[in-house]
Design a protein around this motif. Sequence first.
Motif, PDB file in Angstrom:
ATOM      1  N   CYS A  51     -28.349 -12.247  31.255  1.00 14.57           N
ATOM      2  CA  CYS A  51     -28.302 -10.943  30.209  1.00 14.57           C
ATOM      3  C   CYS A  51     -29.983 -10.709  29.773  1.00 14.57           C
ATOM      4  O   CYS A  51     -30.303 -11.714  29.073  1.00 14.57           O
ATOM      5  N   PRO A 103     -27.664 -15.927  27.334  1.00 20.95           N
ATOM      6  CA  PRO A 103     -29.009 -16.414  28.074  1.00 20.95           C
ATOM      7  C   PRO A 103     -29.840 -17.169  27.950  1.00 20.95           C
ATOM      8  O   PRO A 103     -30.529 -17.386  28.996  1.00 20.95           O
ATOM      9  N   GLN A 120     -22.148 -10.254  33.099  1.00 19.09           N
ATOM     10  CA  GLN A 120     -22.640 -11.113  31.471  1.00 19.09           C
ATOM     11  C   GLN A 120     -22.995  -9.555  30.418  1.00 19.09           C
ATOM     12  O   GLN A 120     -22.058  -9.674  28.977  1.00 19.09           O
ATOM     13  N   GLU A 121     -23.362  -8.676  31.019  1.00 23.50           N
ATOM     14  CA  GLU A 121     -23.290  -7.056  30.211  1.00 23.50           C
ATOM     15  C   GLU A 121     -23.409  -6.282  31.799  1.00 23.50           C
ATOM     16  O   GLU A 121     -24.277  -5.959  32.347  1.00 23.50           O
ATOM     17  N   TYR A 163     -21.167  -2.614  27.223  1.00 19.35           N
ATOM     18  CA  TYR A 163     -21.678  -3.503  26.013  1.00 19.35           C
ATOM     19  C   TYR A 163     -22.320  -1.558  25.279  1.00 19.35           C
ATOM     20  O   TYR A 163     -21.971  -0.434  26.201  1.00 19.35           O
ATOM     21  N   ARG A 194     -26.362  -5.462  17.671  1.00 23.96           N
ATOM     22  CA  ARG A 194     -25.887  -5.628  18.268  1.00 23.96           C
ATOM     23  C   ARG A 194     -26.530  -3.635  18.543  1.00 23.96           C
ATOM     24  O   ARG A 194     -25.938  -3.260  19.726  1.00 23.96           O
TER      25      ARG A 194
HETATM   26  S1  SF4 Z   1     -24.412  -8.770  25.960  1.00 24.62           S
HETATM   27 FE1  SF4 Z   1     -22.484  -9.826  26.348  1.00 24.62          FE
HETATM   28  S2  SF4 Z   1     -23.472 -12.015  26.930  1.00 24.62           S
HETATM   29 FE2  SF4 Z   1     -25.432 -10.355  26.550  1.00 24.62          FE
HETATM   30  S3  SF4 Z   1     -26.534 -11.265  24.352  1.00 24.62           S
HETATM   31 FE3  SF4 Z   1     -24.675 -10.265  24.029  1.00 24.62          FE
HETATM   32  S4  SF4 Z   1     -22.911 -10.703  23.560  1.00 24.62           S
HETATM   33 FE4  SF4 Z   1     -24.447 -11.951  24.561  1.00 24.62          FE
END
Ligand code: SF4
Length: 471
Positions: A183, A193, A227-228, A264, A303
Amino acid sequence: MDIFLKVQRYGRTLNYFTQTAIFHLFDLLLHFMKTKTLKKDKVNVITLGCSKNLVDSENLITQLKGNDFEVVHDSNEEDPNIIIVNTCGFIDLAKEESINTILQYAKVKQEGNIDKLYVTGCLSQRYKDDLEENIPEVDAFFGTLELPGLLATLNADYKHELIGERTITTPMHYAYVKISEGCNRTCSFCAIPLMRGGHVSRPIEELVLEAQTLAKRGVKELLLIAQELTYYGLDIYKERKLAQLLDALADVEGIEWIRLHYAYPSKFPEEIFEVMARRKEICNYLDIPLQHASDNVLTAMRRQITRAETEALIEKAREMVPGIAIRTTMLVGFPGETEADFEELCEFIQEMQFERLGVFQYSHEEDTRAYEMEDDVPAEVKADRANKVMEIQQEISFQKNQEKIGKTFRILVDRKEGGYFVGRTESDSPEVDNEVLVDAKKFYLRIGDFAEVRIIDAMDYDLFGELVAAD
Ligand code: SF4
């Protein structure tokens, strides 16, 4: 000098049978010397953590079988002499479970009941030095991307020709397909990551080949994981390609359901909704962890999205894909989360009425950006907030399920349990979402098949149905 050469020179005068006897004797002796447990090499692969780890275990099992190893998965059998623990290192609870599992097998090894103990996966990737120092019973630790090294340690070769030929450990009618590894996001609470590295997409052709292979073996449902998920393609194609991948997978004969996990929200490629609405094979289902709704907390979590943008995205999804089931995950107790932030989260959940929702409590993970912050929300407050969120969701789920009574849904039958056939609608992913129970005394359903079921009763997370028609 090679043991066998020595015999040759000596054996020139020995007749064939004596030589053969000697060879068998040596063989036996060698076998005896090799495995102090006298057990035939048999590997038990133990998987902890998420579905992405499960796919890694499945790839490992495939490679071992390709090298003629006898392999079992998550087995309680006592005859395996080689144990491989595929660990999770995500948050405290997961790390604890991984360490306890390693220690459990370290004890079995000390008692002489297994010969070799290997550890791989996220915990091993993240804490290799500490683990090596503290658990010397483990023969070797491997990182998340060290499958060839693990195989070499077992005198096995990494067989490229087996890529896509995956042994699946789930029921034969559904399989997880990992479309990328790693990710590139920087969510401040997340250690993934650190354990999985940067984002690497798998080519569309390779994924289509894997889907075709799985379909030939009876798989009808593909659960796309990463992961994403929505970052797919930005590395190898320099543009987002998830929509194209979905169309290509939907064309694979035999695949009837394709489900999206781990999307995401920020910069979400809305063309996915267009494909979802257009292709019946793509489930009207989206798993999209949102983590929070307070802009203060979303910013601190890095985020890259606001509450307003999140609401707009969810509204867009429901507009473009009527009846879409949205699964999300929230994170409570993040450093600095105030009572007001939490109240805003609860109000958001109430307002958005997600079909499916889970919650995690913040875990203070070293080497993440949030580790620099003070973990100032007490454990009991984290637990209370998590419970409050699930109380709200339980009521939402109950109300939504009541609205399903009298309606007919297509379900995929997963198993038979406790006098019921248990299946799922298009709005439910295995192991995490709602299930439909059909009385096995009254109706017969075939596991792995689809069936039309009318809902006759409903609870918070379970529905009860009667068979209308089998596919
Ligand atoms: S998208 Fe998901 S896997 Fe990637 S850093 Fe954010 S929480 Fe972690």
